[in-house]
Design an enzyme around this catalytic site. Structure first.
Site, PDB file in Angstrom:
ATOM      1  N   ARG A   1       0.827  -1.329   0.059  1.00 20.03           N
ATOM      2  CA  ARG A   1      -0.068  -0.016   0.099  1.00 20.03           C
ATOM      3  C   ARG A   1       0.981   1.148  -0.101  1.00 20.03           C
ATOM      4  NH1 ARG A   1      -4.079   0.389  -2.163  1.00 20.03           N
ATOM      5  NH2 ARG A   1      -2.826   2.175  -3.256  1.00 20.03           N
TER       6      ARG A   1
ATOM      7  N   LYS B   1       3.664  24.614  -2.682  1.00 18.74           N
ATOM      8  CA  LYS B   1       2.302  24.096  -2.373  1.00 18.74           C
ATOM      9  C   LYS B   1       2.342  22.576  -2.435  1.00 18.74           C
ATOM     10  CE  LYS B   1       0.192  28.394  -4.320  1.00 18.74           C
ATOM     11  NZ  LYS B   1      -0.617  28.702  -5.015  1.00 18.74           N
TER      12      LYS B   1
ATOM     13  N   LYS C   1       6.916  39.673  -0.997  1.00 21.72           N
ATOM     14  CA  LYS C   1       5.539  39.739  -1.138  1.00 21.72           C
ATOM     15  C   LYS C   1       5.118  41.061  -0.555  1.00 21.72           C
ATOM     16  CE  LYS C   1       4.681  34.830  -1.801  1.00 21.72           C
ATOM     17  NZ  LYS C   1       3.767  33.740  -1.830  1.00 21.72           N
TER      18      LYS C   1
ATOM     19  N   GLU D   1       7.749  39.638  -5.900  1.00 21.24           N
ATOM     20  CA  GLU D   1       6.626  39.522  -6.439  1.00 21.24           C
ATOM     21  C   GLU D   1       5.808  40.771  -6.880  1.00 21.24           C
ATOM     22  OE1 GLU D   1       3.548  36.500  -4.939  1.00 21.24           O
ATOM     23  OE2 GLU D   1       2.343  38.270  -4.283  1.00 21.24           O
TER      24      GLU D   1
ATOM     25  N   ASP E   1       3.365  38.758 -11.169  1.00 18.46           N
ATOM     26  CA  ASP E   1       2.053  37.857 -10.630  1.00 18.46           C
ATOM     27  C   ASP E   1       0.755  38.138 -11.122  1.00 18.46           C
ATOM     28  OD1 ASP E   1       1.244  36.275  -8.780  1.00 18.46           O
ATOM     29  OD2 ASP E   1       0.538  37.654  -7.212  1.00 18.46           O
TER      30      ASP E   1
END
Length: 276
Positions: free
Chosen positions: A97, A132, A164, A194, A215
């Site tokens: 698994r 992410k 940022k 950014e 961005d």
């Protein structure tokens, strides 16, 4: 860089501990029994993580005969056998698994990355990943991006400073924030900024940012802003880019294009382990 056993073994051991707990309660039925099986790609895609079953067998302490049947990063069609294993049946099933969970995820990421690279169809622009990633799986997720033809951006916040709006707002303005980071971190740590407006782009240029990220901008805006960037400053685009509009950014002149969906909206490749 391939997956290193030494580097990933602590994570894999933690995953095994989570899955096995104090021991597989069905294992006594399998004592002394031998078995064999094949890992099968049930859907088409790019295979990543072929080393993982072998690493798991090694951690479980029993010699298993394991042989990949395809190359790492190879595109396969549905129904392709990708690896085979034989040995202690209890070990084969104990690792089943977890090996599938990881191989399916990594192959899904590699498949999405290759699809993005092929869709953009601009070798002058490198496809980047982001932070992410699934907590605890970052080195696996980012490895899969490399297998699919992408490039890793930052493994962590200590790799590069990214400014940022909430960062420079705390300092006072963008130029001051860049100058302060140059002073604190020294010349070897790159600074990326950014930018969401032309004014911010001009400030980042004047303060000698290393990378400027456009961005959430349209392809036309990216092309216009790119004309202003002096030699020595790299550029990246990010935000609002999906597979459906990815090719619109081809030829825009930037160095990088980052895609969060590669690792935060993973569609696993369907892989099974079939006993023989």
């Amino acid at each position: 860089m391939p997956l290193s056993y030494k580097r990933v073994a602590p994570d894999l051991q933690r995953f095994l501990d989570e899955d096995l707990g104090r021991g597989d309660l069905t294992a006594p039925l399998l004592t002394g029994r031998k078995g064999a099986g094949v890992y099968l790609a049930k859907t088409a895609g790019v295979i990543a993580g072929l080393q993982i079953p072998e690493f798991l067998y090694q951690l479980l302490g029993t010699k298993i005969s394991y042989h990949p049947l395809v190359q790492e990063g190879q595109s396969v069609s549905a129904g392709t056998p990708i690896a085979e294993a034989a040995g202690d049946l209890a070990i084969l099933l104990a690792a089943e698994r977890l090996s599938l969970n990881l191989m399916q995820r990594l192959s899904g990421i590699a498949t999405a990355t290759k699809q993005a690279v092929d869709t953009l169809a601009d070798p002058s622009i490198q496809i980047l990943d982001t932070r992410k990633t699934a907590p605890g799986l970052r080195q696996f997720d980012k490895y899969a991006v490399r297998v699919g033809g992408g490039v890793n951006h930052r493994l962590g916040l200590d790799d590069m400073a990214m400014l940022k709006d909430n960062h420079w707002a705390a300092v006072g303005n963008l130029s001051q924030a860049i100058q302060l980071l140059h002073q604190v971190n020294g010349p070897t740590k790159m600074i990326e900024v950014e930018c969401e407006s032309l004014a911010q782009v001009n400030q980042a240029i004047q303060a000698h940012a290393d990378i400027i990220m456009f961005d959430n901008q349209t392809p036309d805006t990216v092309k216009a802003w790119q004309q202003l960037i002096p030699a020595g400053i790299q550029t990246e685009i990010s935000g609002g880019i999906e597979l459906s509009n990815l090719h619109d950014y081809a030829g825009c002149g930037v160095n990088f294009l980052s895609l969060g969906y590669l690792t935060n909206r993973v569609v696993n490749l369907d892989i099974s382990f079939n006993q023989r």
